[in-house]
Every structure is written in structure tokens, then in C-alpha cells.
Design a protein around this motif. Structure first.
Motif, PDB file in Angstrom:
ATOM      1  N   GLY A  70       0.819  -1.192   0.000  1.00 49.50           N
ATOM      2  CA  GLY A  70       0.000   0.000   0.000  1.00 49.50           C
ATOM      3  C   GLY A  70       0.858   1.248   0.000  1.00 49.50           C
ATOM      4  O   GLY A  70       2.081   1.190   0.126  1.00 49.50           O
ATOM      5  N   ALA A  71       0.199   2.389  -0.146  1.00 49.04           N
ATOM      6  CA  ALA A  71       0.898   3.673  -0.142  1.00 49.04           C
ATOM      7  C   ALA A  71       0.355   4.623   0.915  1.00 49.04           C
ATOM      8  O   ALA A  71       1.033   5.571   1.300  1.00 49.04           O
ATOM      9  CB  ALA A  71       0.800   4.332  -1.519  1.00 49.04           C
TER      10      ALA A  71
ATOM     11  N   LEU B 270      15.769  -2.556   1.202  1.00 55.97           N
ATOM     12  CA  LEU B 270      14.697  -1.916   0.446  1.00 55.97           C
ATOM     13  C   LEU B 270      15.191  -1.725  -0.976  1.00 55.97           C
ATOM     14  O   LEU B 270      16.280  -1.198  -1.202  1.00 55.97           O
ATOM     15  CB  LEU B 270      14.355  -0.552   1.051  1.00 55.97           C
ATOM     16  CG  LEU B 270      13.286   0.239   0.295  1.00 55.97           C
ATOM     17  CD1 LEU B 270      11.901  -0.142   0.803  1.00 55.97           C
ATOM     18  CD2 LEU B 270      13.499   1.745   0.465  1.00 55.97           C
ATOM     19  N   ARG B 271      14.374  -2.149  -1.958  1.00 53.91           N
ATOM     20  CA  ARG B 271      14.796  -2.007  -3.354  1.00 53.91           C
ATOM     21  C   ARG B 271      13.591  -1.802  -4.258  1.00 53.91           C
ATOM     22  O   ARG B 271      12.451  -2.091  -3.881  1.00 53.91           O
ATOM     23  CB  ARG B 271      15.578  -3.243  -3.812  1.00 53.91           C
ATOM     24  CG  ARG B 271      14.728  -4.475  -4.092  1.00 53.91           C
ATOM     25  CD  ARG B 271      15.588  -5.653  -4.454  1.00 53.91           C
ATOM     26  NE  ARG B 271      14.845  -6.780  -4.976  1.00 53.91           N
ATOM     27  CZ  ARG B 271      14.212  -7.690  -4.250  1.00 53.91           C
ATOM     28  NH1 ARG B 271      14.220  -7.581  -2.921  1.00 53.91           N
ATOM     29  NH2 ARG B 271      13.575  -8.691  -4.815  1.00 53.91           N
ATOM     30  N   ARG B 272      13.846  -1.335  -5.458  1.00 60.52           N
ATOM     31  CA  ARG B 272      12.814  -1.173  -6.478  1.00 60.52           C
ATOM     32  C   ARG B 272      12.343  -2.541  -6.921  1.00 60.52           C
ATOM     33  O   ARG B 272      13.153  -3.434  -7.227  1.00 60.52           O
ATOM     34  CB  ARG B 272      13.409  -0.402  -7.660  1.00 60.52           C
ATOM     35  CG  ARG B 272      12.421  -0.106  -8.763  1.00 60.52           C
ATOM     36  CD  ARG B 272      11.481   1.021  -8.403  1.00 60.52           C
ATOM     37  NE  ARG B 272      10.653   1.368  -9.556  1.00 60.52           N
ATOM     38  CZ  ARG B 272       9.507   0.739  -9.873  1.00 60.52           C
ATOM     39  NH1 ARG B 272       9.050  -0.252  -9.133  1.00 60.52           N
ATOM     40  NH2 ARG B 272       8.823   1.124 -10.940  1.00 60.52           N
ATOM     41  N   PHE B 273      11.024  -2.714  -6.970  1.00 64.72           N
ATOM     42  CA  PHE B 273      10.453  -3.990  -7.401  1.00 64.72           C
ATOM     43  C   PHE B 273       8.993  -3.746  -7.761  1.00 64.72           C
ATOM     44  O   PHE B 273       8.262  -3.078  -7.012  1.00 64.72           O
ATOM     45  CB  PHE B 273      10.537  -5.033  -6.283  1.00 64.72           C
ATOM     46  CG  PHE B 273       9.926  -6.377  -6.638  1.00 64.72           C
ATOM     47  CD1 PHE B 273      10.690  -7.353  -7.264  1.00 64.72           C
ATOM     48  CD2 PHE B 273       8.596  -6.650  -6.364  1.00 64.72           C
ATOM     49  CE1 PHE B 273      10.133  -8.581  -7.602  1.00 64.72           C
ATOM     50  CE2 PHE B 273       8.033  -7.878  -6.694  1.00 64.72           C
ATOM     51  CZ  PHE B 273       8.801  -8.847  -7.313  1.00 64.72           C
TER      52      PHE B 273
ATOM     53  N   GLY C  25       6.494  -0.541  -7.019  1.00 61.95           N
ATOM     54  CA  GLY C  25       7.122   0.475  -6.186  1.00 61.95           C
ATOM     55  C   GLY C  25       8.402  -0.025  -5.560  1.00 61.95           C
ATOM     56  O   GLY C  25       9.335  -0.413  -6.257  1.00 61.95           O
ATOM     57  N   GLN C  26       8.418  -0.043  -4.227  1.00 62.50           N
ATOM     58  CA  GLN C  26       9.571  -0.498  -3.474  1.00 62.50           C
ATOM     59  C   GLN C  26       9.184  -1.736  -2.651  1.00 62.50           C
ATOM     60  O   GLN C  26       8.039  -1.855  -2.196  1.00 62.50           O
ATOM     61  CB  GLN C  26      10.064   0.595  -2.516  1.00 62.50           C
ATOM     62  CG  GLN C  26      10.428   1.902  -3.193  1.00 62.50           C
ATOM     63  CD  GLN C  26      11.805   1.846  -3.831  1.00 62.50           C
ATOM     64  OE1 GLN C  26      12.658   1.074  -3.436  1.00 62.50           O
ATOM     65  NE2 GLN C  26      12.026   2.698  -4.826  1.00 62.50           N
ATOM     66  N   LEU C  27      10.135  -2.624  -2.453  1.00 60.73           N
ATOM     67  CA  LEU C  27       9.900  -3.845  -1.677  1.00 60.73           C
ATOM     68  C   LEU C  27      10.836  -3.860  -0.474  1.00 60.73           C
ATOM     69  O   LEU C  27      12.044  -3.639  -0.616  1.00 60.73           O
ATOM     70  CB  LEU C  27      10.120  -5.076  -2.547  1.00 60.73           C
ATOM     71  CG  LEU C  27       9.853  -6.435  -1.871  1.00 60.73           C
ATOM     72  CD1 LEU C  27       9.182  -7.400  -2.839  1.00 60.73           C
ATOM     73  CD2 LEU C  27      11.147  -7.058  -1.343  1.00 60.73           C
TER      74      LEU C  27
ATOM     75  N   LEU D 268       4.725   0.620  -1.146  1.00 61.21           N
ATOM     76  CA  LEU D 268       5.634  -0.361  -0.555  1.00 61.21           C
ATOM     77  C   LEU D 268       4.964  -1.726  -0.499  1.00 61.21           C
ATOM     78  O   LEU D 268       3.754  -1.839  -0.313  1.00 61.21           O
ATOM     79  CB  LEU D 268       6.047   0.045   0.861  1.00 61.21           C
ATOM     80  CG  LEU D 268       6.851   1.332   1.039  1.00 61.21           C
ATOM     81  CD1 LEU D 268       7.231   1.512   2.495  1.00 61.21           C
ATOM     82  CD2 LEU D 268       8.090   1.327   0.160  1.00 61.21           C
ATOM     83  N   ARG D 269       5.797  -2.746  -0.625  1.00 64.29           N
ATOM     84  CA  ARG D 269       5.337  -4.132  -0.502  1.00 64.29           C
ATOM     85  C   ARG D 269       6.272  -4.878   0.432  1.00 64.29           C
ATOM     86  O   ARG D 269       7.482  -4.628   0.462  1.00 64.29           O
ATOM     87  CB  ARG D 269       5.331  -4.818  -1.873  1.00 64.29           C
ATOM     88  CG  ARG D 269       5.123  -6.331  -1.825  1.00 64.29           C
ATOM     89  CD  ARG D 269       5.039  -6.934  -3.206  1.00 64.29           C
ATOM     90  NE  ARG D 269       5.061  -8.391  -3.160  1.00 64.29           N
ATOM     91  CZ  ARG D 269       4.815  -9.190  -4.193  1.00 64.29           C
ATOM     92  NH1 ARG D 269       4.523  -8.661  -5.374  1.00 64.29           N
ATOM     93  NH2 ARG D 269       4.861 -10.501  -4.076  1.00 64.29           N
ATOM     94  N   ILE D 270       5.701  -5.817   1.193  1.00 67.27           N
ATOM     95  CA  ILE D 270       6.503  -6.711   2.023  1.00 67.27           C
ATOM     96  C   ILE D 270       5.822  -8.068   2.057  1.00 67.27           C
ATOM     97  O   ILE D 270       4.595  -8.159   2.196  1.00 67.27           O
ATOM     98  CB  ILE D 270       6.695  -6.132   3.443  1.00 67.27           C
ATOM     99  CG1 ILE D 270       7.600  -7.031   4.287  1.00 67.27           C
ATOM    100  CG2 ILE D 270       5.370  -5.882   4.138  1.00 67.27           C
ATOM    101  CD1 ILE D 270       8.056  -6.375   5.590  1.00 67.27           C
TER     102      ILE D 270
END
Length: 283
Positions: free
Chosen positions: A130-131, A197-200, A203-205, A233-235
Motif C-alpha cells: 500500500g501507499a 529496500l529495493r525497487r520492485f 514500487g519499493q519492496l 511499498l510491498r513486504i
């Protein structure tokens, strides 16, 4: 009339296939960019299924030392599902991997096939993203500090990751450090956990996250949430971490769940554990 099996060609997946592979994953509503495919293939190996000169299926594997591997990016074009293509790709990869223990994360659609191939469910992984999130201040406890990681930290990051996963993933950690931001949790001057944390995808993962306990993992994850408020962001988090409700509460809802499956010996408990994956493919 020729059967689907007779028309199908199974061959190694090549970098030249990845634009078509990305289109295939987009047809399944997977968020992977071509760059995400490139990162994954550079670290592992893949099998492609081709019919009428079109890419219609993929499967990939990554070897971690002599004992373990992970398997993922298994997909078949929607219009060709149910014709045994996925099973054929899996058989080809399993033959190449030999006696290694193998980890994968299964969608509900793929889980029945994996069970027939000897994989057993061991847990679940929850995808949060989510953002519109907001996280409060999470101060370190006495004797703790969070600091940026550098290339000199690769050995200790690899050791922590190996203790948490039971897999020798030094090459993965080295590749991640080339493109990801990373912070380390020091306790009494000793590196005790880390989060990348990286681009994926969209967005970012956040991941991997390795920590000695849930409170340490919360601190590491909150660092990135605080740094990236308003960004997507995603996790991907094991369901038994105890942090899923906290993530949902700060604005990263659960949007999906997959089943973690293993063929072979499950890893033993360790003093540190994984609180977020590199990706569902790489584990």
C-alpha cells in the motif's frame, strides 16, 4: 492432429525471452518488471516452454550451496493452462536440481500440482502492500542502533541470512547490495539483524528482513516505512511472525497469501529468523 505436447518445445530460458516473460506475468496480474526478471535470471536458471514460436510457460530455480534451492516464476499462459505444460516444466527443473531440498511459494492454483511432486506445506506467507500508511516513531532499545550497511558488511549479512534461512545465499545478498538500500541493527556493537529496500514491481519492496525477535524486526521495518511515507511499498512476511496485524494497522493491508512448501528436510530453528522475503521466488 498434433497434440499440445508434440507442439511444445522446452528449452533454457534466456535473457532474450524476458520481455515476453514479463508480458506473460502481466497476464497473470503479477507486478514484475523486465528488470525484476533480469535480476532473478542472473542469479539462477530457467526453463521456457515455447509453442508456435511463442513463449507460453516459464519456471525458474536458484541453487543455494549443495543442499538447498528455491523454485518460482512458474507460470503458463492462461489460454494454455490445463494441458500439462506446468508439470512438464516442473519435471525438467526438478531433474536438474537433483537431491537438494527445495523451497517454493505456491498460489492456490499451483498447490495441487506441487503436492503431487512431493512438496508439503509448512507455513503461509502474507503479502502486504500500500501507499497510504503512517507509522509512529519507533526508538531503538537501550544498546541498539540502526546504521547504514556497506559492502564490508556482506560477510555478516550473509551469516545472519544463512542462520535464518538455512541456505547459503551469499551471491543473492551480494547482488542485492548492488541495488538495494540496507540498514543493520547493532546490539551492543554486534550486528544482529538487517533490512533491505529495493525497487520492485509497482514500487519499493522491503526484504529480506532478518532479526533476532519480532520487536527488532518491527524496528527495522518501521525505519523504511518512516523513510518512504506516501510511496508504494510491498513486504512478503511469514504468517507466524506476529507482525501482520501491525502492518495492516499502520496502513499496509494484506492483499494476498501463498503457501510455503518444501520438498526435503525443513530447516532447524535458529537464533535469528526471517521476517520478510527477498521475493516469493527467491525465498
Amino acid at each position: 492432429m498434433s497434440t499440445a505436447g508434440e507442439l511444445l518445445k522446452v528449452r533454457p530460458l534466456a535473457m532474450a525471452d524476458l520481455a515476453a516473460a514479463q508480458a506473460l506475468s502481466a497476464a497473470h496480474r503479477w507486478p514484475h518488471r523486465v528488470e525484476d526478471w533480469q535480476f532473478a535470471l542472473a542469479l539462477g536458471e530457467g526453463i521456457a516452454a515455447e509453442a508456435e514460436r511463442q513463449l507460453v510457460g516459464t519456471a525458474m530455480a536458484w541453487r543455494f550451496g549443495s543442499d538447498w534451492s528455491s523454485l518460482g516464476m512458474v507460470m503458463v499462459a492462461p489460454e494454455r493452462q490445463g494441458k500439462g505444460i506446468g508439470r512438464r516444466l516442473m519435471h525438467a527443473l526438478l531433474a536438474a536440481l537433483g537431491d537438494r531440498s527445495i523451497l517454493l511459494h505456491a498460489t492456490p492454483e499451483g498447490e495441487p500440482l506441487y503436492r503431487t511432486l512431493g512438496f508439503a506445506p509448512v507455513s503461509a506467507v502474507r503479502q502486504h502492500q500500500g501507499a497510504a500508511f503512517c507509522v509512529g516513531f519507533h526508538p531503538p532499545r537501550a544498546g541498539e542502533r540502526i546504521r547504514p550497511a556497506g559492502r564490508a558488511d556482506l560477510a555478516v549479512l550473509t551469516a545472519l541470512d544463512s542462520a535464518a534461512t538455512g541456505m547459503a545465499r551469499g551471491s543473492v545478498l551480494a547482488a542485492l547490495l548492488e541495488q538495494a538500500a540496507c540498514v543493520v541493527l547493532d546490539r551492543a556493537g554486534v550486528a544482529s539483524g538487517f533490512a533491505m529496500l529495493r525497487r520492485f514491481g509497482r514500487g519499493q519492496l522491503i526484504g529480506p528482513v532478518v532479526a533476532p525477535d519480532a520487536e527488532a524486526a518491527r524496528l527495522l521495518i518501521a525505519h523504511w516505512l518512516g523513510q518512504r511515507q506516501g510511496e508504494f511499498l510491498r513486504i512478503d512476511m511469514p504468517a507466524d511472525t506476529g507482525l501482520s496485524d501491525w502492518l495492516a494497522g499502520v496502513g499496509l493491508p494484506q492483499v494476498d497469501v501463498v503457501t510455503r512448501m518444501v520438498r526435503g528436510a525443513p530447516r532447524p530453528p535458529a537464533a535469528v529468523r526471517s521476517f520478510a522475503l527477498v521475493s516469493q521466488a527467491l525465498g
